[in-house]
Design a protein around this motif. Structure first.
Motif, PDB file in Angstrom:
ATOM      1  N   ALA A  86      40.504  20.042  63.713  1.00 41.86           N
ATOM      2  CA  ALA A  86      41.700  20.847  63.983  1.00 41.86           C
ATOM      3  C   ALA A  86      41.679  21.199  65.471  1.00 41.86           C
ATOM      4  N   PRO A  87      42.201  20.311  66.325  1.00 40.94           N
ATOM      5  CA  PRO A  87      42.140  20.555  67.771  1.00 40.94           C
ATOM      6  C   PRO A  87      42.879  21.815  68.214  1.00 40.94           C
ATOM      7  N   ALA A  88      43.886  22.235  67.447  1.00 39.44           N
ATOM      8  CA  ALA A  88      44.605  23.472  67.772  1.00 39.44           C
ATOM      9  C   ALA A  88      44.685  24.327  66.522  1.00 39.44           C
ATOM     10  N   CYS A  89      44.292  25.578  66.669  1.00 38.53           N
ATOM     11  CA  CYS A  89      44.406  26.541  65.571  1.00 38.53           C
ATOM     12  C   CYS A  89      44.594  27.922  66.180  1.00 38.53           C
ATOM     13  N   ASP A  90      45.845  28.314  66.322  1.00 38.97           N
ATOM     14  CA  ASP A  90      46.164  29.642  66.853  1.00 38.97           C
ATOM     15  C   ASP A  90      46.564  30.508  65.665  1.00 38.97           C
ATOM     16  N   GLY A  91      45.534  31.020  64.992  1.00 35.91           N
ATOM     17  CA  GLY A  91      45.745  31.828  63.800  1.00 35.91           C
ATOM     18  C   GLY A  91      44.774  32.987  63.775  1.00 35.91           C
ATOM     19  N   PRO A  92      44.353  33.404  62.564  1.00 35.86           N
ATOM     20  CA  PRO A  92      43.481  34.565  62.449  1.00 35.86           C
ATOM     21  C   PRO A  92      42.132  34.380  63.150  1.00 35.86           C
ATOM     22  N   SER A  93      41.660  33.126  63.256  1.00 34.51           N
ATOM     23  CA  SER A  93      40.466  32.808  64.038  1.00 34.51           C
ATOM     24  C   SER A  93      40.557  31.349  64.445  1.00 34.51           C
ATOM     25  N   ALA A  94      39.771  30.974  65.440  1.00 31.62           N
ATOM     26  CA  ALA A  94      39.825  29.604  65.949  1.00 31.62           C
ATOM     27  C   ALA A  94      39.379  28.582  64.913  1.00 31.62           C
ATOM     28  N   ARG A  95      38.544  28.990  63.960  1.00 33.27           N
ATOM     29  CA  ARG A  95      38.014  28.064  62.954  1.00 33.27           C
ATOM     30  C   ARG A  95      38.720  28.168  61.598  1.00 33.27           C
ATOM     31  N   ALA A  96      39.614  29.109  61.447  1.00 34.33           N
ATOM     32  CA  ALA A  96      40.245  29.341  60.138  1.00 34.33           C
ATOM     33  C   ALA A  96      40.966  28.114  59.606  1.00 34.33           C
ATOM     34  N   CYS A  97      41.576  27.321  60.478  1.00 31.79           N
ATOM     35  CA  CYS A  97      42.363  26.173  60.034  1.00 31.79           C
ATOM     36  C   CYS A  97      41.491  25.080  59.409  1.00 31.79           C
ATOM     37  N   LEU A  98      40.199  25.071  59.732  1.00 34.01           N
ATOM     38  CA  LEU A  98      39.263  24.144  59.087  1.00 34.01           C
ATOM     39  C   LEU A  98      38.451  24.830  58.006  1.00 34.01           C
ATOM     40  N   ASP A  99      37.903  25.984  58.341  1.00 36.01           N
ATOM     41  CA  ASP A  99      37.005  26.669  57.404  1.00 36.01           C
ATOM     42  C   ASP A  99      37.715  27.134  56.136  1.00 36.01           C
ATOM     43  N   MET A 100      38.989  27.446  56.229  1.00 34.68           N
ATOM     44  CA  MET A 100      39.744  27.963  55.091  1.00 34.68           C
ATOM     45  C   MET A 100      40.724  26.920  54.543  1.00 34.68           C
ATOM     46  N   LEU A 101      40.546  25.665  54.950  1.00 35.77           N
ATOM     47  CA  LEU A 101      41.443  24.593  54.549  1.00 35.77           C
ATOM     48  C   LEU A 101      41.185  24.165  53.110  1.00 35.77           C
ATOM     49  N   ARG A 102      42.261  24.003  52.367  1.00 39.24           N
ATOM     50  CA  ARG A 102      42.193  23.420  51.023  1.00 39.24           C
ATOM     51  C   ARG A 102      43.222  22.300  50.981  1.00 39.24           C
ATOM     52  N   THR A 103      42.757  21.073  50.732  1.00 40.38           N
ATOM     53  CA  THR A 103      43.651  19.924  50.688  1.00 40.38           C
ATOM     54  C   THR A 103      43.847  19.445  49.265  1.00 40.38           C
ATOM     55  N   ARG A 104      44.956  18.756  49.056  1.00 39.59           N
ATOM     56  CA  ARG A 104      45.211  18.086  47.790  1.00 39.59           C
ATOM     57  C   ARG A 104      46.264  17.008  48.039  1.00 39.59           C
ATOM     58  N   SER A 105      46.424  16.142  47.057  1.00 39.20           N
ATOM     59  CA  SER A 105      47.376  15.041  47.189  1.00 39.20           C
ATOM     60  C   SER A 105      48.226  14.942  45.944  1.00 39.20           C
ATOM     61  N   GLN A 106      49.527  14.720  46.156  1.00 42.25           N
ATOM     62  CA  GLN A 106      50.465  14.483  45.063  1.00 42.25           C
ATOM     63  C   GLN A 106      50.728  12.987  44.877  1.00 42.25           C
ATOM     64  N   VAL A 107      50.061  12.161  45.674  1.00 42.03           N
ATOM     65  CA  VAL A 107      50.211  10.713  45.579  1.00 42.03           C
ATOM     66  C   VAL A 107      48.858  10.104  45.222  1.00 42.03           C
ATOM     67  N   SER A 108      48.821   8.801  45.047  1.00 44.26           N
ATOM     68  CA  SER A 108      47.579   8.143  44.639  1.00 44.26           C
ATOM     69  C   SER A 108      46.550   8.066  45.765  1.00 44.26           C
ATOM     70  N   VAL A 109      46.930   8.374  46.982  1.00 46.35           N
ATOM     71  CA  VAL A 109      46.022   8.325  48.130  1.00 46.35           C
ATOM     72  C   VAL A 109      45.281   9.658  48.234  1.00 46.35           C
ATOM     73  N   PRO A 110      43.931   9.636  48.176  1.00 46.35           N
ATOM     74  CA  PRO A 110      43.170  10.879  48.331  1.00 46.35           C
ATOM     75  C   PRO A 110      43.372  11.479  49.728  1.00 46.35           C
ATOM     76  N   PHE A 111      43.452  12.794  49.782  1.00 49.82           N
ATOM     77  CA  PHE A 111      43.593  13.538  51.039  1.00 49.82           C
ATOM     78  C   PHE A 111      42.467  14.559  51.066  1.00 49.82           C
ATOM     79  N   GLU A 112      41.534  14.397  51.996  1.00 49.76           N
ATOM     80  CA  GLU A 112      40.305  15.180  52.016  1.00 49.76           C
ATOM     81  C   GLU A 112      40.189  16.021  53.285  1.00 49.76           C
ATOM     82  N   GLY A 113      39.686  17.235  53.116  1.00 47.26           N
ATOM     83  CA  GLY A 113      39.480  18.133  54.251  1.00 47.26           C
ATOM     84  C   GLY A 113      38.049  18.156  54.687  1.00 47.26           C
TER      85      GLY A 113
END
Length: 127
Positions: free
Chosen positions: A100-127
């Motif tokens: 996550a090269p840019a994350c201007d939120g509650p903390s600089a790491r929140a966009c990765l550390d608090m990330l939850r991914t999922r996929s609605q298609v047959s292609v897996p999407f992983e964080g």
């Protein structure tokens, strides 16, 4: 985090940034990827971008690109669609959030550390 995790219910107090791969659609000269993002971090995100790696059927990275998802207000859902030139949707077998090269939120790491991914298609999407 992986696409196999269940979505967070709207009344949940768990703080996460949900990013869903919602659709892939072939274009004349590339692939359109649609993402649904829900900010449950307890604070607005003024800007977030993710570096995504696209894997082919041989589990080889075909493309790495950074996508700017922009602003995501607190407790809001946003839909973002991106055109990926020179990518064949059928050739994409897995997508991984690499950074996550840019994350201007509650903390600089929140966009990765608090990330939850999922996929609605047959292609897996992983964080």
């Amino acid at each position: 985090m992986s696409q196999t995790q269940s979505p967070v219910s709207p009344g949940s107090t768990e703080q996460v940034l949900e990013v869903e791969l919602n659709a892939l659609g072939q274009l004349q000269n590339g692939c359109a990827a649609t993402f649904v993002l829900t900010n449950r971090l307890g604070a607005p995100i003024r800007k977030v971008s993710y570096e995504l790696a696209f894997f082919n059927d041989k589990n080889v990275v075909d493309k790495i690109t950074t996508i700017d998802f922009g602003e995501i207000p607190q407790d809001k859902t946003r839909v973002r669609k991106f055109n990926l030139p020179n990518v064949t949707c059928a050739g994409v077998k897995r997508i991984v959030v690499n950074d996550a090269p840019a994350c201007d939120g509650p903390s600089a790491r929140a966009c990765l550390d608090m990330l939850r991914t999922r996929s609605q298609v047959s292609v897996p999407f992983e964080g």
